[in-house]
Design a protein around this motif. Structure first.
Motif, short mmCIF file in Angstrom:
data_model
loop_
_atom_site.label_atom_id
_atom_site.label_comp_id
_atom_site.label_asym_id
_atom_site.label_seq_id
_atom_site.Cartn_x
_atom_site.Cartn_y
_atom_site.Cartn_z
N ASP A 182 9.18 -6.47 5.82
CA ASP A 182 10.52 -6.57 5.23
C ASP A 182 10.54 -7.52 4.04
O ASP A 182 11.28 -7.29 3.07
N ALA A 183 9.75 -8.59 4.08
CA ALA A 183 9.69 -9.52 2.93
C ALA A 183 9.20 -8.78 1.69
O ALA A 183 9.74 -8.96 0.59
N ALA A 184 8.17 -7.97 1.86
CA ALA A 184 7.65 -7.19 0.72
C ALA A 184 8.69 -6.18 0.24
O ALA A 184 8.87 -5.99 -0.97
N ARG A 185 9.38 -5.55 1.17
CA ARG A 185 10.40 -4.55 0.79
C ARG A 185 11.59 -5.21 0.08
O ARG A 185 12.19 -4.61 -0.81
N LEU A 186 11.94 -6.43 0.49
CA LEU A 186 13.00 -7.16 -0.19
C LEU A 186 12.61 -7.47 -1.63
O LEU A 186 13.39 -7.28 -2.56
N ILE A 187 11.38 -7.96 -1.82
CA ILE A 187 10.89 -8.23 -3.17
C ILE A 187 10.87 -6.95 -3.99
O ILE A 187 11.31 -6.93 -5.15
N ASP A 188 10.38 -5.88 -3.39
CA ASP A 188 10.32 -4.58 -4.08
C ASP A 188 11.71 -4.16 -4.57
O ASP A 188 11.89 -3.78 -5.73
N GLY A 189 12.71 -4.26 -3.69
CA GLY A 189 14.06 -3.83 -4.06
C GLY A 189 14.66 -4.70 -5.14
O GLY A 189 15.33 -4.20 -6.06
N ALA A 190 14.43 -6.02 -5.07
CA ALA A 190 15.01 -6.93 -6.05
C ALA A 190 14.37 -6.76 -7.42
O ALA A 190 15.06 -6.74 -8.45
N VAL A 191 13.04 -6.63 -7.45
CA VAL A 191 12.33 -6.44 -8.74
C VAL A 191 12.77 -5.13 -9.38
O VAL A 191 12.99 -5.04 -10.59
N ARG A 192 12.92 -4.11 -8.55
CA ARG A 192 13.37 -2.82 -9.06
C ARG A 192 14.79 -2.93 -9.62
O ARG A 192 15.11 -2.35 -10.66
N LYS A 212 0.83 -1.21 0.00
CA LYS A 212 0.00 0.00 0.00
C LYS A 212 0.86 1.25 0.00
O LYS A 212 0.58 2.22 -0.72
N GLN A 213 1.93 1.25 0.81
CA GLN A 213 2.84 2.41 0.84
C GLN A 213 3.44 2.69 -0.53
O GLN A 213 3.75 3.83 -0.85
N ALA A 214 3.64 1.63 -1.31
CA ALA A 214 4.23 1.77 -2.65
C ALA A 214 3.17 1.98 -3.73
O ALA A 214 3.45 1.80 -4.92
N GLY A 215 1.97 2.35 -3.32
CA GLY A 215 0.92 2.64 -4.30
C GLY A 215 0.40 1.42 -5.03
O GLY A 215 -0.02 1.51 -6.19
N GLY A 216 0.43 0.26 -4.36
CA GLY A 216 -0.06 -0.96 -4.99
C GLY A 216 0.94 -1.63 -5.90
O GLY A 216 0.56 -2.48 -6.71
N THR A 217 2.20 -1.28 -5.76
CA THR A 217 3.24 -1.84 -6.62
C THR A 217 4.33 -2.50 -5.80
O THR A 217 4.47 -2.25 -4.60
N LEU A 218 5.13 -3.33 -6.47
CA LEU A 218 6.37 -3.85 -5.93
C LEU A 218 7.42 -3.75 -7.04
O LEU A 218 7.23 -4.31 -8.12
N GLY A 219 8.47 -3.02 -6.77
CA GLY A 219 9.51 -2.85 -7.78
C GLY A 219 9.05 -2.11 -9.01
O GLY A 219 9.62 -2.28 -10.10
#
Length: 393
Positions: A306-316, A56-63
């Motif tokens: 943190d799991a979501a943030r890890l995925i977000d960083g890796a996909v990015r 939600k903080q990322a506007g519904g996105t990951l990476g």
């Protein structure tokens, strides 16, 4: 912008796919399989809520890709979990899996996930098998290895001079890992070591054995509702007058504190995270979690986040190219995110090297019964099994 979160069931996701929903190049699919029913439900709910908050903080996105989070209940059943994981992998074709609370479920689900070459990002379960001889390039722990919090607790109990300790944990893989971790660092006398049923809620027999054991300290690994019931019964029997109670973070977390209340006061527990840790990422997480859900986050929620943030960083880092598995693995290994626990890096077995802390249950300035960070116990701590890991390339 479309946000797919907790209300996105597997059936709905399949309908969306058949109707021409976004393809993998435009979206990232997460299979969040966790415990949402039974005594462990609060733990799975917190993992889910922490993960969803990050999305939600990322506007519904990951990476930078639209995130579709398909939430499913593993029912605390290895068979049910395997069936649901198979559906997530084969029908929904998720790009990542996450969410499992209990190590027996993780061990049941692991092989089909790895065989499908799908990355599993653990938001809790950290079995010793995947840290050692069965380490796998598709498994990453954004939490801990099972033994490590207990190693910190064993050091605390040892350093504080307790001579006779009783140990209690459920009889399943993580229970044995956790007590093994405690014994690795505690060198005094173990006067009692009991393994209880995983769904046990009445501890009358164990309390009688405790009283007879003449232990001066008790260490428990009893997560969720198990810990709630044990601590209530332990204090109700008056054993807290004669024995000091210690636990890893699971049994002293905010979910247990909410259910037990003031009898929790004075309990010491160890964790890699605390809600009062002083860093920018954690302050934002705690404030946003309280605003979104009306309660303090638990360690489980922090791990889901943190799991979501890890995925977000890796996909990015791979510019959304989810098909290049080698590049995605290298991106995950670099831990390209700011953890709520501060310093975070992966060891060669894809488990964290991190600090562990002592927390005490106190009343805060607002009169809430909650955890307070006491201090660091272990610094840059690696698990005991990494030497057994020959990571396949």
């Amino acid at each position: 912008m479309h946000i797919s979160l907790r209300f996105m069931t597997a059936a709905v996701a399949a309908a969306c796919l058949s109707a021409g929903a976004a393809q993998a190049a435009d979206a990232v699919k997460i299979g969040l399989l966790t415990t949402l029913s039974g005594p462990g439900a609060a733990l799975g709910i917190d993992i889910r809520d922490g993960f969803e908050l990050a999305v939600k903080q990322a506007g519904g996105t990951l990476g930078g890709l639209e995130a579709e989070v398909i939430v499913a209940d593993d029912q605390l059943s290895p068979d049910a979990a395997k069936q649901t994981a198979d559906r997530l992998l084969k029908r929904d074709r998720v790009d990542f899996m996450t969410g499992i609370v209990f190590s027996n479920i993780m061990l049941a689900v692991g092989q089909p996930v790895f065989q499908s070459k799908t990355f599993y990002i653990s938001a809790n379960a950290g079995p010793s098998q995947y840290a050692g001889a069965q380490c796998n390039p598709y498994f990453f722990s954004a939490s801990y290895q099972n033994d490590t919090m207990d190693e910190a607790a064993g050091k605390v109990v040892q350093d504080r001079g307790f001579k006779k300790v009783a140990l209690i944990a459920p009889n399943y893989p993580a229970g044995k890992d956790h007590l093994a971790g405690f014994k690795r660092f505690y060198k005094g006398e173990i006067v009692m070591e009991d393994y209880t049923q995983l769904n046990q809620l009445d501890y009358g027999a164990e309390l009688s054995k405790l009283r007879a054991s003449q232990a001066d300290a008790v260490f428990i690994f009893l997560p969720g509702g198990l810990g709630v019931n044990f601590i209530k019964q332990f204090v109700g029997a008056g054993l807290n007058q004669d024995m000091k109670l210690f636990a890893p973070g699971f049994s002293g977390d905010e979910d247990v504190i909410r259910a037990v209340g003031e009898p929790m006061l004075g309990l010491f527990n160890t964790s890699q995270w605390a809600h009062d840790m002083d860093n920018a990422a954690n302050k934002r997480f705690v404030a946003d979690f309280e605003k979104e859900y009306g309660r303090l986050p638990t360690m489980y929620a922090s791990q889901g986040y943190d799991a979501a943030r890890l995925i977000d960083g890796a996909v990015r880092k791979v510019n959304g190219n989810l098909k290049d598995k080698d590049a995605l693995r290298k991106a995950l290994e670099s831990a390209p995110f700011e953890s709520v626990r501060g310093a975070f890096k992966f060891n060669v077995n894809h488990y964290p090297i991190q600090d562990y802390y002592l927390r005490e249950v106190v009343k805060d300035a607002q009169g809430r019964v909650t955890n307070k960070l006491v201090g660091r116990v272990l610094e840059n701590h690696a698990d005991a099994y990494v030497g057994e890991c020959k990571m396949p390339s």
